[in-house]
Design an enzyme around this catalytic site. Structure first.
Site, short mmCIF file in Angstrom:
data_model
loop_
_atom_site.label_atom_id
_atom_site.label_comp_id
_atom_site.label_asym_id
_atom_site.label_seq_id
_atom_site.Cartn_x
_atom_site.Cartn_y
_atom_site.Cartn_z
N ASP A 1 6.70 21.90 1.17
CA ASP A 1 6.34 20.75 2.18
C ASP A 1 7.78 19.75 1.70
O ASP A 1 8.16 19.43 0.65
CB ASP A 1 5.27 19.76 1.78
CG ASP A 1 4.06 21.06 2.09
OD1 ASP A 1 4.19 22.21 2.75
OD2 ASP A 1 2.76 20.72 1.74
N LYS A 2 7.88 19.33 2.93
CA LYS A 2 9.00 18.07 3.08
C LYS A 2 8.66 17.08 1.76
O LYS A 2 9.69 16.72 1.30
CB LYS A 2 8.99 17.30 4.39
CG LYS A 2 9.90 16.38 4.57
CD LYS A 2 10.02 15.81 6.27
CE LYS A 2 8.79 14.86 6.13
NZ LYS A 2 9.36 14.17 7.31
#
Length: 320
Positions: free
Chosen positions: A86-87
């Site tokens: 995930d970012k």
């Protein structure tokens, strides 16, 4: 000063979108922790998306050709993505030097031959301190005061409208992952009763272990056995009732809103509740074990903000 640092971290994603791709590639080169003739391993920084999408100018995928040239030479083949994070998640990310190696590693992930260990700082103390969460996960619509855009190809039928000026974007309700348990407790006698399975739900299994606890928080070691989207975040928040510190997506059951942080945690971090929305997600991919001929163990230290939070909350797991 503490509030200023937290606010700066929350702006980091925007700043990473404004730098030149070559600058980003240089950052990833400096974040390289291991490489051989088959793979390159980076410690992925906070706030950097792995894939492109609406509003994303810079991502890991886009700078892989430049990074390969910086690490090897101008004739180097672009690096290949083997998995995703995930970012907001930091830590071990494996890149392959060739398409063949990338496909081999992706198959290892798919067949669950890769051992993944994450660290997370959670709000609350899981009970029991060690165990396995095995609850299926499904995607659902949630309430939000913010506008939300999706690529048209990914929209649920009948729920999204074309976004003016860009036919590839749609304005749609926000979605998040949630639990879809196979059992419920009977109100009559409290026994577990099997319920009808949600056909859209995916099986999800997470092993967890508490390493330390203090100041209404815990440091957890997590091993996702399956690879469902946002699995660790959902299992901790909704399965154990211990959301990850800084997880503003999975801290409320039915809406997207900033996380409510206990007063003792705010005191330790020297923050006000109004600034809690700037607290970054404290989830780190700590170790990855790859069976490439002989098993390769890849370890990345948590980022500085994670280490400082451990100190401020007195989560010293070396004592346990």
């Amino acid at each position: 000063p503490a509030q200023r640092r937290v606010r700066e971290l929350s702006m980091l994603s925007k700043r990473l979108q404004q730098v030149h791709p070559n600058v980003l590639a240089k950052m990833l080169k400096q974040a390289t922790v291991y490489q051989n003739e088959e793979i390159v391993v980076i410690n992925k920084p906070y706030g950097l998306p792995v894939h492109g999408g609406p509003g994303v100018r810079n991502c890991v995928t886009d700078v892989l050709p430049v990074l390969a040239k910086m690490l090897e030479n101008m004739k180097a083949e672009p690096l290949h993505l083997c998995h995703r994070l995930d970012k907001e998640t930091t830590g071990v990310m494996v890149l392959a030097r060739s398409k063949e190696v990338a496909e081999k590693i992706r198959l290892l992930f798919k067949t669950r031959q890769v051992e993944k260990i994450y660290w997370a700082i959670s709000l609350g103390d899981p009970d029991p301190a060690e165990g396995i969460v095995e609850i299926p996960i499904v995607e659902k619509e949630v309430q939000s005061h913010q506008s939300h855009y999706k690529v048209r190809a990914a929209r649920p039928p009948g729920l999204a409208l074309p976004f003016p000026g860009n036919p590839q974007l749609t304005l749609s309700p926000p979605f998040q992952m949630t639990l879809a348990p196979n059992y419920r407790l009977s109100p009559e006698d409290g026994r577990a009763v099997r319920i009808r399975k949600n056909r859209n739900a995916e099986s999800a299994v997470t092993r967890y272990r508490r390493l330390a606890s203090s100041s209404a928080c815990s440091l957890l070691e997590l091993q996702p056995i399956t690879g469902v989207k946002h699995q660790i975040r959902v299992h901790l928040a909704y399965g154990l009732g211990c959301p990850i510190l800084g997880d503003h997506k999975y801290s409320h059951w039915s809406k997207l809103a900033p996380q409510k942080v206990p007063a003792v945690v705010l005191r330790r971090l020297k923050l006000e509740q109004s600034k809690a929305r700037h607290i970054p997600l404290h989830l780190h991919a700590y170790r990855l074990s790859l069976p490439l001929g002989e098993r390769v163990d890849l370890v990345c230290k948590p980022p500085l903000f994670f280490q400082k939070t451990l100190q401020k909350l007195e989560l010293d797991f070396t004592k346990d």
